[in-house]
Design a protein around this motif. Structure first.
Motif, PDB file in Angstrom:
ATOM      1  N   LEU A 138       6.125  17.613  23.428  1.00  0.00           N
ATOM      2  CA  LEU A 138       6.899  16.381  23.628  1.00  0.00           C
ATOM      3  C   LEU A 138       6.749  15.456  22.423  1.00  0.00           C
ATOM      4  O   LEU A 138       7.725  14.883  21.931  1.00  0.00           O
ATOM      5  N   PHE A 139       5.512  15.353  21.922  1.00  0.00           N
ATOM      6  CA  PHE A 139       5.251  14.462  20.782  1.00  0.00           C
ATOM      7  C   PHE A 139       6.059  14.881  19.553  1.00  0.00           C
ATOM      8  O   PHE A 139       6.711  14.060  18.905  1.00  0.00           O
ATOM      9  N   GLN A 155      16.754  10.847  23.150  1.00  0.00           N
ATOM     10  CA  GLN A 155      17.530  12.075  23.386  1.00  0.00           C
ATOM     11  C   GLN A 155      16.711  13.309  23.036  1.00  0.00           C
ATOM     12  O   GLN A 155      16.745  14.327  23.728  1.00  0.00           O
ATOM     13  N   ARG A 156      15.951  13.216  21.942  1.00  0.00           N
ATOM     14  CA  ARG A 156      15.092  14.346  21.546  1.00  0.00           C
ATOM     15  C   ARG A 156      14.000  14.576  22.591  1.00  0.00           C
ATOM     16  O   ARG A 156      13.738  15.708  23.000  1.00  0.00           O
ATOM     17  N   GLY A 163      13.332  21.276  28.404  1.00  0.00           N
ATOM     18  CA  GLY A 163      12.779  22.592  28.081  1.00  0.00           C
ATOM     19  C   GLY A 163      11.499  22.843  28.859  1.00  0.00           C
ATOM     20  O   GLY A 163      11.284  23.926  29.404  1.00  0.00           O
ATOM     21  N   LEU A 164      10.652  21.812  28.920  1.00  0.00           N
ATOM     22  CA  LEU A 164       9.381  21.902  29.642  1.00  0.00           C
ATOM     23  C   LEU A 164       9.623  22.209  31.123  1.00  0.00           C
ATOM     24  O   LEU A 164       9.093  23.169  31.678  1.00  0.00           O
ATOM     25  N   GLY A 199       8.651  25.682  26.338  1.00  0.00           N
ATOM     26  CA  GLY A 199       9.911  24.950  26.472  1.00  0.00           C
ATOM     27  C   GLY A 199       9.880  23.592  25.792  1.00  0.00           C
ATOM     28  O   GLY A 199      10.863  23.152  25.204  1.00  0.00           O
ATOM     29  N   ALA A 200       8.712  22.919  25.860  1.00  0.00           N
ATOM     30  CA  ALA A 200       8.585  21.603  25.227  1.00  0.00           C
ATOM     31  C   ALA A 200       8.706  21.706  23.704  1.00  0.00           C
ATOM     32  O   ALA A 200       9.098  20.754  23.032  1.00  0.00           O
ATOM     33  N   PHE A 201       8.377  22.887  23.143  1.00  0.00           N
ATOM     34  CA  PHE A 201       8.454  23.069  21.690  1.00  0.00           C
ATOM     35  C   PHE A 201       9.837  23.551  21.220  1.00  0.00           C
ATOM     36  O   PHE A 201      10.223  23.288  20.077  1.00  0.00           O
ATOM     37  N   ILE A 202      10.568  24.304  22.087  1.00  0.00           N
ATOM     38  CA  ILE A 202      11.805  24.923  21.574  1.00  0.00           C
ATOM     39  C   ILE A 202      13.050  24.570  22.384  1.00  0.00           C
ATOM     40  O   ILE A 202      14.150  24.994  22.024  1.00  0.00           O
TER      41      ILE A 202
END
Ligand SMILES: [Zn+2]
Length: 264
Positions: A138-139, A155-156, A163-164, A199-202
């Motif tokens: 997330l960061f 938005q990002r 994704g997470l 998911g949080a990364f991609i």
């Protein structure tokens, strides 16, 4: 020495040093020992390992893979993880240069290495990796990298959160379904948290691709395990991690390949 070679060496050595820390995580996290204290000891004679026997790469070669006190062999895995992490860091640096993508990939790939080894060795995926991993994902989306290029920060962050949630939800539902059909647990909670972290990364689209692609390399191993070694289960985490790493680096080509396969 030219500056390119210097930077290569620096990145590789830094990766090896962090690899040595990953070894500590791999050994201690599934056993629920703190990664800060106590200091490293020999698993055989329990002697404290002094700093000069604990230098990444060098000490293992110097002591020829043996404990400096009791001379019992130390697993070559310690050395390999340091080398592999060093090579990964160098490879990622060649790919991204010094950038947000580089930093993001270092954190992501290092965490995946710990997950791959612990899941293969113990069948456990430590929460101490996946929960901070979700926060890190997330960061980095907030900072903005190639998987989250939306114009505004929230938005990002929202895309990363989707994704997470999507990654976690799809495995959770698959697990419920598996339990309903086979009347036993087929999906561990560690896998759910791992896919949420990925998911949080991609992002959502890529994490769904991870979900669909990961079983393909897992299938031959599962068959081998079932019919040759007569064991029921294989760890699924390493395959999720592998697919996650590939999607992180090659999301564009993989998406194009699949689109062409289905003629979209
Ligand atoms: Zn020893």
């Amino acid at each position: 020495m030219n500056s390119d070679l210097m930077a290569s060496l620096f990145v590789f050595l830094f990766g090896a040093v962090v690899g040595s820390f990953l070894n500590v995580c791999i050994h201690r996290m599934p056993r629920e020992i703190s990664i800060v204290t106590p200091r490293s000891t020999c698993p055989n004679c329990k002697a404290l390992i002094p700093w000069y026997w604990n230098i990444p790469l060098v000490s293992f070669l110097w002591l020829r893979g043996k404990c400096g006190r009791c001379k019992r062999p130390i697993s070559v895995r310690y050395f390999l993880i340091e080398v592999v992490n060093g090579i990964f860091w160098w490879f990622l640096w060649r790919q991204y240069g010094f950038s947000v993508e580089f930093l993001t990939s270092l954190v992501f790939f290092s965490m995946l290495i710990v997950v791959i080894v612990t899941d293969f060795e113990t069948g456990l995926i430590p929460d101490q990796i996946t929960i901070p991993g979700m926060v890190a994902g997330l960061f980095f989306s907030l900072v903005g990298h190639e998987h989250f290029l939306q114009a505004v920060w929230y938005q990002r962050l929202l895309a990363s959160a989707l994704g997470l949630l999507g990654g976690g939800a799809i495995l959770l539902v698959t697990g419920w379904f598996g339990k309903w059909v086979f009347r036993k647990d087929s999906m561990g909670g560690g896998d759910v948290k791992l896919l949420a972290m990925i998911g949080a990364f991609i992002g959502l689209k890529n994490v769904l691709l991870v979900f669909f692609l990961a079983p393909f390399p897992a299938l031959p191993l599962a068959l081998w395990q079932r019919f040759v070694k007569k064991e029921e289960t294989i760890p699924f985490g390493p395959f999720l991690a592998l697919a996650g790493a590939l999607l992180f680096m090659y999301a564009g080509p993989i998406q194009n390949f699949i689109a062409r396969l289905y003629g979209v």
